[in-house]
Write a protein that holds these residues in place. Structure first.
Motif, PDB file in Angstrom:
ATOM      1  N   ASP A  57       0.848  -1.043   0.102  1.00  0.00           N
ATOM      2  CA  ASP A  57       0.060  -0.117  -0.250  1.00  0.00           C
ATOM      3  C   ASP A  57       0.922   1.403   0.058  1.00  0.00           C
ATOM      4  N   ILE A  58       1.258   1.723  -1.178  1.00  0.00           N
ATOM      5  CA  ILE A  58       1.739   3.160  -1.291  1.00  0.00           C
ATOM      6  C   ILE A  58       0.733   4.163  -1.624  1.00  0.00           C
ATOM      7  N   VAL A  59       1.009   5.194  -0.943  1.00  0.00           N
ATOM      8  CA  VAL A  59       0.122   6.106  -1.041  1.00  0.00           C
ATOM      9  C   VAL A  59       0.776   7.501  -1.787  1.00  0.00           C
ATOM     10  N   CYS A  60       0.324   7.973  -2.830  1.00  0.00           N
ATOM     11  CA  CYS A  60       0.894   8.976  -3.641  1.00  0.00           C
ATOM     12  C   CYS A  60       0.169  10.298  -3.194  1.00  0.00           C
ATOM     13  N   ASN A  61       0.765  11.300  -2.709  1.00  0.00           N
ATOM     14  CA  ASN A  61       0.187  12.902  -2.655  1.00  0.00           C
ATOM     15  C   ASN A  61       0.658  13.501  -3.759  1.00  0.00           C
ATOM     16  N   LYS A  62       0.022  13.779  -4.666  1.00  0.00           N
ATOM     17  CA  LYS A  62       0.143  14.153  -5.973  1.00  0.00           C
ATOM     18  C   LYS A  62       0.615  15.963  -5.796  1.00  0.00           C
ATOM     19  N   GLY A  63       1.394  16.355  -6.350  1.00  0.00           N
ATOM     20  CA  GLY A  63       1.785  17.815  -6.313  1.00  0.00           C
ATOM     21  C   GLY A  63       3.029  17.963  -6.945  1.00  0.00           C
ATOM     22  N   LYS A  64       3.812  19.153  -6.576  1.00  0.00           N
ATOM     23  CA  LYS A  64       5.002  19.410  -7.118  1.00  0.00           C
ATOM     24  C   LYS A  64       6.096  19.646  -5.967  1.00  0.00           C
ATOM     25  N   PRO A  65       6.866  18.562  -5.556  1.00  0.00           N
ATOM     26  CA  PRO A  65       6.597  17.322  -6.328  1.00  0.00           C
ATOM     27  C   PRO A  65       5.657  16.173  -5.855  1.00  0.00           C
ATOM     28  N   HIS A  66       5.371  15.040  -6.509  1.00  0.00           N
ATOM     29  CA  HIS A  66       4.737  14.049  -5.902  1.00  0.00           C
ATOM     30  C   HIS A  66       5.467  13.474  -4.556  1.00  0.00           C
ATOM     31  N   LYS A  67       4.863  13.024  -3.556  1.00  0.00           N
ATOM     32  CA  LYS A  67       5.108  12.538  -2.451  1.00  0.00           C
ATOM     33  C   LYS A  67       4.400  11.262  -2.072  1.00  0.00           C
ATOM     34  N   PHE A  68       5.535  10.341  -1.546  1.00  0.00           N
ATOM     35  CA  PHE A  68       5.069   8.915  -1.311  1.00  0.00           C
ATOM     36  C   PHE A  68       5.317   8.575   0.105  1.00  0.00           C
ATOM     37  N   PHE A  69       4.452   7.605   0.593  1.00  0.00           N
ATOM     38  CA  PHE A  69       4.528   6.789   1.786  1.00  0.00           C
ATOM     39  C   PHE A  69       3.930   5.634   1.795  1.00  0.00           C
ATOM     40  N   ILE A  70       4.380   4.779   2.981  1.00  0.00           N
ATOM     41  CA  ILE A  70       3.318   3.387   3.192  1.00  0.00           C
ATOM     42  C   ILE A  70       2.279   3.595   3.820  1.00  0.00           C
ATOM     43  N   GLY A  71       0.957   3.220   3.206  1.00  0.00           N
ATOM     44  CA  GLY A  71      -0.153   3.548   4.196  1.00  0.00           C
ATOM     45  C   GLY A  71      -0.426   2.406   5.109  1.00  0.00           C
ATOM     46  N   ILE A  72      -1.357   1.358   4.804  1.00  0.00           N
ATOM     47  CA  ILE A  72      -1.639   0.249   5.587  1.00  0.00           C
ATOM     48  C   ILE A  72      -0.376  -0.705   5.669  1.00  0.00           C
ATOM     49  N   ARG A  73       0.178  -0.977   6.898  1.00  0.00           N
ATOM     50  CA  ARG A  73       1.252  -1.947   7.243  1.00  0.00           C
ATOM     51  C   ARG A  73       0.743  -3.056   7.595  1.00  0.00           C
ATOM     52  N   ASN A  74       1.427  -4.396   7.835  1.00  0.00           N
ATOM     53  CA  ASN A  74       1.135  -5.583   8.147  1.00  0.00           C
ATOM     54  C   ASN A  74       0.450  -5.244   9.753  1.00  0.00           C
ATOM     55  N   PHE A  75       0.907  -4.393  10.700  1.00  0.00           N
ATOM     56  CA  PHE A  75       0.537  -4.012  11.856  1.00  0.00           C
ATOM     57  C   PHE A  75       0.211  -2.748  12.015  1.00  0.00           C
TER      58      PHE A  75
END
Length: 313
Positions: A57-75
């Motif tokens: 689950d990789i979440v992308c916050n679109k913008g200038k520039p795009h930013k990414f982070f892990i959303g839902i983890r195993n725990f």
């Protein structure tokens, strides 16, 4: 493309990102460059898409520039904290193993989340020696492979000196399952010297060895969930017992017997409840611990047995 690149991308995102700590493609590229791996925005976007396709689950916050982070983890973070506190309070896990387990559990969080993962539970239970941990491992193997184990059982003299029970008797035992209760580990199974189902405290078992002999099969009428329910009350015949309790004790009754209870109001201060239990010294001491706010109403023979124990005390 280098086979390791997509794995490094996943590792970087899992270890360094969360909702409050997001990264750009340039950040990922810089990390890969430090690992000796070349990349471009196009290849990184493709890697992220492939990781999403396999369930990351990789979440992308679109913008200038795009930013990414892990959303839902195993725990979730709260679940990781709960696991860490559980490990910290478990007496059967030696100190060095506790540290290793907590480090492994912490790896499920990002590096930023780990700062809040120090054990929050203050435990007065000192972890026991490594030998008990090894005994538990042997018992688990024996239960899985349906083999017997042999062991000696520890006891103490009135002077507090450690000795082996029954002059160092070697017990031959077919373990069926383990029970963790009140910060103690127990094992239940068939004991050849007892010629019956018996329960032993794991921390008192010494020189435990896995046998190549096949374990005795469980009796047809043996129910492990039922045995787990009454093991701490000693052997005996179950019966229905009526208790009269102060209203504030309902939570204590539910903690011990569960929520499916038949109760009725007596007056503004008391209620009566029927519980199914084994009338044993442990049960009687539990009733006594409430200092008169709980009493046994029926049956008459259980009341008499409770009175006899009080007189002996």
């Amino acid at each position: 493309m280098p086979k390791s690149r997509i794995l490094h991308v996943q590792k970087f995102l899992e270890e360094h990102t969360d909702e409050e700590h997001q990264v750009t493609l340039a950040d990922i590229s810089e990390y890969l460059k430090n690992q000796g791996i070349e990349s471009s925005q196009k290849t990184l976007l493709r890697d992220i898409e492939e990781l999403e396709e396999i369930g990351v689950d990789i979440v992308c916050n679109k913008g200038k520039p795009h930013k990414f982070f892990i959303g839902i983890r195993n725990f979730e973070l709260a679940e990781i904290k709960l696991l860490i506190d559980t490990v910290k309070s478990a007496r059967f896990i030696p100190t060095n193993r506790q540290k290793n387990l907590i480090e492994k559990i912490s790896d499920f969080a990002s590096e930023h989340q780990r700062e809040s993962l120090e054990p929050t539970l203050i435990s007065d239970c000192n972890p026991i020696e490594m030998g008990v941990y090894n005994t538990i491992e042997i018992l688990n193997i024996a239960i899985k492979t349906k083999k017997k184990v042999t062991f000696k059982y520890r006891d103490w003299t009135p002077q507090g000196k450690k000795i082996y029970k029954h002059n160092g008797q070697i017990y031959v035992f077919s373990p069926y399952g383990t029970i963790y209760d009140d910060n103690r580990h127990y094992v239940v199974g068939f004991c050849e010297s007892h010629k019956n189902i018996a329960t032993f405290r794991v921390d008192r078992m010494c020189k435990t060895t896995l046998s190549d002999q096949t374990a005795e099969p469980k009796p047809k009428n043996f129910s492990f969930p039922h045995y787990r329910k009454v093991f701490q009350m000693f052997d005996g015949k179950e019966c229905d017992v009526t208790l009269k309790c102060k209203n504030e004790l309902m939570v204590n009754v539910i903690d011990r017997f569960g929520e499916k209870l038949k109760s009725e109001i007596v007056d503004e201060e008391y209620f009566e409840v029927n519980v199914n239990t084994v009338p044993s010294p442990n049960f009687f001491s539990w009733v006594f611990s409430f200092n008169g706010r709980m009493c046994i109403i029926a049956p008459e023979e259980v009341k008499k047995e409770y009175t006899k124990m009080l007189e002996k005390a």
